[in-house]
Write a protein that holds these residues in place. Structure first.
Motif, short mmCIF file in Angstrom:
data_model
loop_
_atom_site.label_atom_id
_atom_site.label_comp_id
_atom_site.label_asym_id
_atom_site.label_seq_id
_atom_site.Cartn_x
_atom_site.Cartn_y
_atom_site.Cartn_z
N GLN A 1 46.47 34.48 45.02
CA GLN A 1 47.07 35.64 45.67
C GLN A 1 47.50 36.69 44.63
OE1 GLN A 1 47.75 32.42 46.37
NE2 GLN A 1 46.63 32.41 48.33
N VAL A 2 48.13 36.24 43.55
CA VAL A 2 48.55 37.18 42.50
C VAL A 2 47.34 37.77 41.79
CG1 VAL A 2 49.81 37.38 40.32
CG2 VAL A 2 50.77 36.01 42.18
N PHE A 3 46.33 36.93 41.55
CA PHE A 3 45.11 37.39 40.88
C PHE A 3 44.45 38.51 41.67
CE2 PHE A 3 40.62 37.19 39.73
CZ PHE A 3 40.67 37.13 38.34
N VAL A 4 44.39 38.34 42.98
CA VAL A 4 43.79 39.38 43.83
C VAL A 4 44.55 40.69 43.70
CG1 VAL A 4 43.43 40.07 46.24
CG2 VAL A 4 42.70 37.80 45.48
N ARG A 5 45.88 40.61 43.70
CA ARG A 5 46.68 41.83 43.59
C ARG A 5 46.48 42.52 42.25
NH1 ARG A 5 50.93 38.68 45.86
NH2 ARG A 5 52.03 38.65 43.84
#
Length: 581
Positions: free
Chosen positions: A439-443
């Motif tokens: 999720q953080v990587f996508v952001r």
């Protein structure tokens, strides 16, 4: 020449080869001395809950003229969540064409054989259940195995769910059966002449178009052409004959699953059809839904596409789903999903839109959708323990499994600088990490890294669906650690990146992406195997020398390729490609 080029032993994907063996089985009808069996135990089976039973065994059953290799894309997606089993039926794929007696290839004979193979790999002592995943005629064999009304074997008591891909309802009439048997009486040499005529045009022959469609991508057509060559006429004729029922006083007996067999199923069933299927019309899904639904008014189907992943409405029985009192695993066990002995009956159906044809289980355009739908069905309606996200949470928080060296992993930079205008090297993501989870990587990186290639051999310690849901495509391309990839693995990686870049170029033009989009690659830490394969691509496609490629990687990823034997292999491999001067 053709038979050599398309021989199953030389074309099988590495995933299938590494986990396969040749075995002999004897049933009440015959001895099958050389069957290829694929079995890959869940990598972390020993660390997951075993009360009241282990996570179910997923069993894949191919169709008429098919093979285990056709399930490779699905196996890539599903081996991370469960132990997986598949077998080349006699004379199919790598299995030997023995025996040759026609009765040994009837539907009932195949069901008895499958029961023996499954029981040889199911943890019966621990009460392990089974989920059957069949394609085409394999769906009918699975339904026969699971049917409790007229059980062929005792295995039906342990089957927890059934996924039927391109299934047929098995509605035959005596006249139709007579006509089909008449066609199978045609001498074999004439049958082979017809098959040769049907293959005229190569990748654009009627035999290919029938299964994947005239508008299919080149990869789908190549796969289908290969599978058509691998299907042996005498085996096909025997199985086709054995799939047909016989009639006694107008009542059918034997053959593949008919509507009465489908109606007798009392477990979660997922039916998947293809809108462009010319072999088994998608309307067969509706026929099966109609006989399975207790309340026909509640039964419906849906057309599912990449942008609308909705399941069809379903019918449920009033049977309680049950649960268990397992409290192992510390904090992670607080949310331990139940593993019912008999999951509630539910019927879910969907039809994948064009270009989904009979080969939708291995066509690149449809496999990601199909794999996601199957995963969702298994975790929602069989047991939540088949959800990869839950397994990762359980394993990591329980301290049973995580990255090899957490402190070392944390010290490594998550993402490198750009490499050759194509790549970014990354370290593996971690599902329970606050800084480097999907999720953080996508952001942080979703606008730059559009695809991620996971080249680690093991299952990832994160749920790839978190990337997919954020618009980053995930690709699994397993390689062994500490060993430089071999020629075949290098060629496969280069081909995969070529495909990804071609698709990215189309998407960039259509969606107006800014320059600088990249392909992310990771093994564990993102240095040795990652650097090696990226360097190979830079030499073979981007005009770099080995020295330049190694240095470009090290500049973007400080310390670069750390293992000297990886660097040496690159210099040796490309010493004659371009002068280092």
């Amino acid at each position: 020449m053709a038979s050599s080029k398309y021989d199953a032993k030389t074309t099988d994907p590495p995933l299938i080869q590494r986990s396969s063996s040749i075995k002999s089985y004897t049933t009440s009808r015959a001895t099958y001395p050389s069957l290829r069996v694929f079995h890959r135990r869940h990598q972390h089976a020993d660390n997951l809950p075993t009360s009241p039973a282990p996570i179910p065994l997923l069993v894949f059953v191919h169709g008429l003229g098919g093979s285990v290799a056709q399930f490779k894309p699905l196996l890539t997606s599903l081996t991370p969540i469960a132990s997986c089993l598949a077998v080349d039926l006699p004379g199919c794929g790598v299995s030997g064409f023995e025996p040759r007696d026609w009765d040994a290839y009837s539907a009932d004979a195949m069901v008895e054989l499958l029961e023996q193979v499954i029981e040889a790999h199911r943890d019966a002592a621990a009460g392990q259940g089974v989920v059957l995943i069949g394609h085409s005629m394999g769906s009918s064999l699975a339904a026969l195995l699971a049917n409790p009304r007229d059980p062929k074997t005792a295995l039906h008591r342990h089957i927890l769910g059934l996924v039927a891909i391109c299934p047929t309802a098995g509605q035959f009439t005596p006249d139709r059966v007579r006509m089909m048997r008449a066609g199978l009486y045609i001498p074999e040499f004439i049958f082979n002449l017809w098959r040769a005529w049907d293959r005229r045009g190569g990748l654009d022959s009627p035999s290919v178009h029938r299964f994947v469609g005239a508008g299919a991508d080149a990869d789908s057509k190549r796969l289908q052409y290969m599978y058509n060559f691998q299907s042996k006429t005498p085996v096909w004729r025997r199985m086709a004959w054995g799939a047909l029922p016989t009639y006694v006083d107008g009542v059918p007996a034997g053959g593949i699953a008919n509507p009465d067999v489908w109606a007798g199923l009392d477990l979660p069933v997922f039916l998947v059809g293809g809108a462009d299927d010319q072999v088994v019309p998608p309307g067969e899904v509706d026929k099966i839904v109609s006989v399975l639904a207790e309340n026909k008014a509640e039964a419906s189907s849906s057309t599912t596409g990449p942008e609308e992943l909705t399941d069809g409405a379903a019918t449920e029985s009033s049977e309680d789903s049950g649960g268990d009192g397992d409290t192992s695993g510390g904090e992670a066990a607080a949310n331990l999903p139940p593993l019912p002995e008999r999951p509630k009956k539910i019927v879910v159906s969907t039809k994948l839109p064009s270009p989904a044809g009979h080969g939708l289980l291995y066509a690149p355009a449809t496999v990601p959708i199909l794999a996601g739908l199957i995963s969702d069905f298994l975790s929602s309606h069989v047991t939540g323990r088949l959800a990869l996200g839950w397994q990762l949470q359980y394993l990591c928080r329980g301290g049973k499994w995580d990255v090899k060296n957490l402190e070392k992993w944390r010290a490594v930079a998550p993402v490198s600088g750009p490499i050759g205008g194509v790549f970014r090297a990354i370290k593996t993501l971690r599902e329970v990490d606050d800084e480097h989870c999907p999720q953080v990587f996508v952001r942080k990186w979703g606008g730059v890294i559009r695809d991620v290639i996971d080249i680690s051999h093991d299952n990832p310690v994160y749920n790839p669906s978190g990337l997919e849901e954020g618009g980053i495509h995930y690709h699994k391309y397993a390689t062994l650690s500490k060993v430089p990839p071999n020629d075949a693995e290098i060629a496969g990686f280069v081909e995969l990146v070529d495909k990804i870049r071609a698709e990215q170029k189309l998407q960039a033009a259509a969606k107006g992406w800014e320059e600088g989009y990249a392909v992310g690659v990771h093994c564990h830490y993102g240095f040795n195997r990652t650097g090696f394969l990226i360097a190979c691509y830079l030499v073979e496609r981007c005009g770099f020398t080995a020295k330049q490629a190694i240095e470009a990687f090290a500049e973007a990823r400080p310390n670069g390729i750390r293992h000297e034997h990886f660097r040496d292999r690159l210099y040796v491999r490309y010493s004659g490609v371009k002068s280092e001067a």
